[in-house]
Design a protein around this motif. Structure first.
Motif, PDB file in Angstrom:
ATOM      1  N   HIS A   1       6.493  10.725   4.904  1.00  0.00           N
ATOM      2  CA  HIS A   1       6.358   9.861   6.078  1.00  0.00           C
ATOM      3  C   HIS A   1       7.633   9.906   6.910  1.00  0.00           C
ATOM      4  O   HIS A   1       7.586   9.895   8.134  1.00  0.00           O
ATOM      5  CB  HIS A   1       6.057   8.425   5.634  1.00  0.00           C
ATOM      6  CG  HIS A   1       5.926   7.460   6.771  1.00  0.00           C
ATOM      7  ND1 HIS A   1       4.908   7.532   7.704  1.00  0.00           N
ATOM      8  CD2 HIS A   1       6.699   6.397   7.140  1.00  0.00           C
ATOM      9  CE1 HIS A   1       5.042   6.559   8.577  1.00  0.00           C
ATOM     10  NE2 HIS A   1       6.121   5.861   8.272  1.00  0.00           N
TER      11      HIS A   1
ATOM     12  N   ASP B   1       1.583   6.788   2.360  1.00  0.00           N
ATOM     13  CA  ASP B   1       1.131   8.058   1.799  1.00  0.00           C
ATOM     14  C   ASP B   1      -0.238   8.428   2.382  1.00  0.00           C
ATOM     15  O   ASP B   1      -1.210   7.695   2.226  1.00  0.00           O
ATOM     16  CB  ASP B   1       1.032   7.938   0.271  1.00  0.00           C
ATOM     17  CG  ASP B   1       0.711   9.256  -0.412  1.00  0.00           C
ATOM     18  OD1 ASP B   1       0.436  10.257   0.286  1.00  0.00           O
ATOM     19  OD2 ASP B   1       0.733   9.288  -1.652  1.00  0.00           O
ATOM     20  N   THR B   2      -0.306   9.572   3.058  1.00  0.00           N
ATOM     21  CA  THR B   2      -1.582  10.051   3.599  1.00  0.00           C
ATOM     22  C   THR B   2      -2.172  11.165   2.751  1.00  0.00           C
ATOM     23  O   THR B   2      -3.302  11.589   2.982  1.00  0.00           O
ATOM     24  CB  THR B   2      -1.392  10.574   5.040  1.00  0.00           C
ATOM     25  OG1 THR B   2      -0.392  11.607   5.053  1.00  0.00           O
ATOM     26  CG2 THR B   2      -0.963   9.442   5.969  1.00  0.00           C
TER      27      THR B   2
ATOM     28  N   GLY C   1       6.180   7.748   2.087  1.00  0.00           N
ATOM     29  CA  GLY C   1       4.991   8.575   1.963  1.00  0.00           C
ATOM     30  C   GLY C   1       4.798   9.102   0.557  1.00  0.00           C
ATOM     31  O   GLY C   1       5.035   8.395  -0.429  1.00  0.00           O
TER      32      GLY C   1
END
Length: 351
Positions: free
Chosen positions: A234, A302-303, A329
């Motif tokens: 991120h 976090d994606t 992230g």
């Protein structure tokens, strides 16, 4: 009518030329990157490995490990994520060591400096096999129950190791675990390979040399490392030249791209494995049957593995505690090393 036929003929000619040009450019790209791979991948693990490391016999592989901290300290074992190795924990091992812990970081095959003993053809990269290698390292350390920390892809073998042998652990910590769940936490599903890289890596379709070429043109191409790493974090400022160089260090290993292609071919079908940690009902039964503490550390931003997956894991493992890391992230230990090590030290407890 003749005008229409002429237009169709011209369109087909243009389409064929475009396809041929694209094929030529792809072939040229694969050729250039393959030549770069052959020039780059010439070093042995013994040559590349940091001084002071140790290889541990795990049957079908020699697992490379690095250690920090007092030899009589309680043991924390770190299992890295995809594309990482024992050298990409950066400040974390020393931060734990300064708090009195003995820290051992291992390289899971095919990453880092670990080596296969078994032949490449048919080498087992399944979650269960990786878990057995983790347990072999724990046994070789001869220290009693350990705190096992698994990050991202490494969380799968760490969780499976806990399921296989909870008595060897005193606590399990999963950091942004990549367990093959759906975006909303759906259970892992077995899906056949489709178009794209997963299809190209399928052993039944692509020969090993072609897989190696595909990997060297993408995953192990040094100019792209920063781009790939940036997609996992991120805080993009965490992707410094020094950290990129550390991730690239194993790229010089002999046959590295080919071995990575072998692993990727199996990893693409990870949901089809029979490991207990891939089955929610078996995971729930395990969690209720023993008292091993399970801690989940999760980057709020976090994606890659959205935090919704954490809620599913808590449902499957009653008692698992979730610790959310604000503003971080998928790789929190490089995005904010100080904040992450502080949370981890708190989670694993004082010496």
């Amino acid at each position: 009518m003749r005008m229409i036929q002429g237009l169709v003929r011209t369109t087909l000619v243009v389409a064929v030329r475009v396809v041929l040009l694209a094929a030529l450019l792809i072939a040229l790209w694969l050729g250039v990157t393959s030549a770069m791979r052959m020039l780059r991948e010439q070093a042995s693990p013994a040559t590349l490995a940091p001084t002071g490391g140790r290889w541990i016999d795990a049957g079908d592989a020699r697992i490379y490990t690095q250690a920090w901290g007092p030899t009589d300290g309680p043991l924390v074992v770190l299992v890295h994520g995809t594309g990482a190795w024992s050298g990409t924990w950066f400040e974390l091992p020393q931060a734990l060591a300064s708090a009195g812990w003995r820290v051992v970081a291992l390289d899971l095959p095919p990453f880092g400096m670990s080596e296969r003993v078994a032949p490449a053809l048919g080498f087992d990269y399944s979650r269960a096999a990786q878990a057995r290698r983790v347990l072999s390292v724990i046994d070789a350390l001869e220290t009693g129950p350990v705190v096992l920390v698994g990050h991202s892809f490494g969380a799968g073998p760490a969780l499976e190791a806990a399921v296989q042998s909870p008595s060897r652990l005193r606590k399990l910590v999963l950091v942004d675990p990549a367990l093959g769940l759906g975006a909303a936490g759906e259970a892992p599903a077995c899906t056949p390979p489709g178009p794209g890289l997963a299809w190209l890596l399928e052993p039944a379709i692509a020969p090993r040399l072609l897989r190696a070429s595909a990997v060297s043109a993408t995953a192990t191409l040094p100019p792209l490392t920063g781009h790939w790493l940036g997609g996992f974090v991120h805080r993009r400022e965490a992707v410094t030249p020094q950290r990129v160089a550390a991730y690239q260090h194993p790229f010089a290993r002999s046959d590295f791209s080919a071995v990575l292609g072998d692993w990727a071919a199996g990893f693409a079908q990870g949901g089809c494995e029979t490991a207990a940690s891939l089955q929610p009902e078996r995971l729930t039964a395990w969690a209720r049957a023993q008292a091993l503490p399970v801690e989940l550390l999760w980057g709020e931003a976090d994606t890659v593995t959205p935090i919704a997956q954490a809620k599913a894991l808590q449902a499957w493992m009653p008692g698992a505690r979730l610790h959310v890391l604000p503003g971080l992230g998928h790789i929190p230990h490089i995005e904010d090393p100080g904040a992450f090590s502080a949370v981890l030290r708190e989670v694993i407890g004082a010496r």
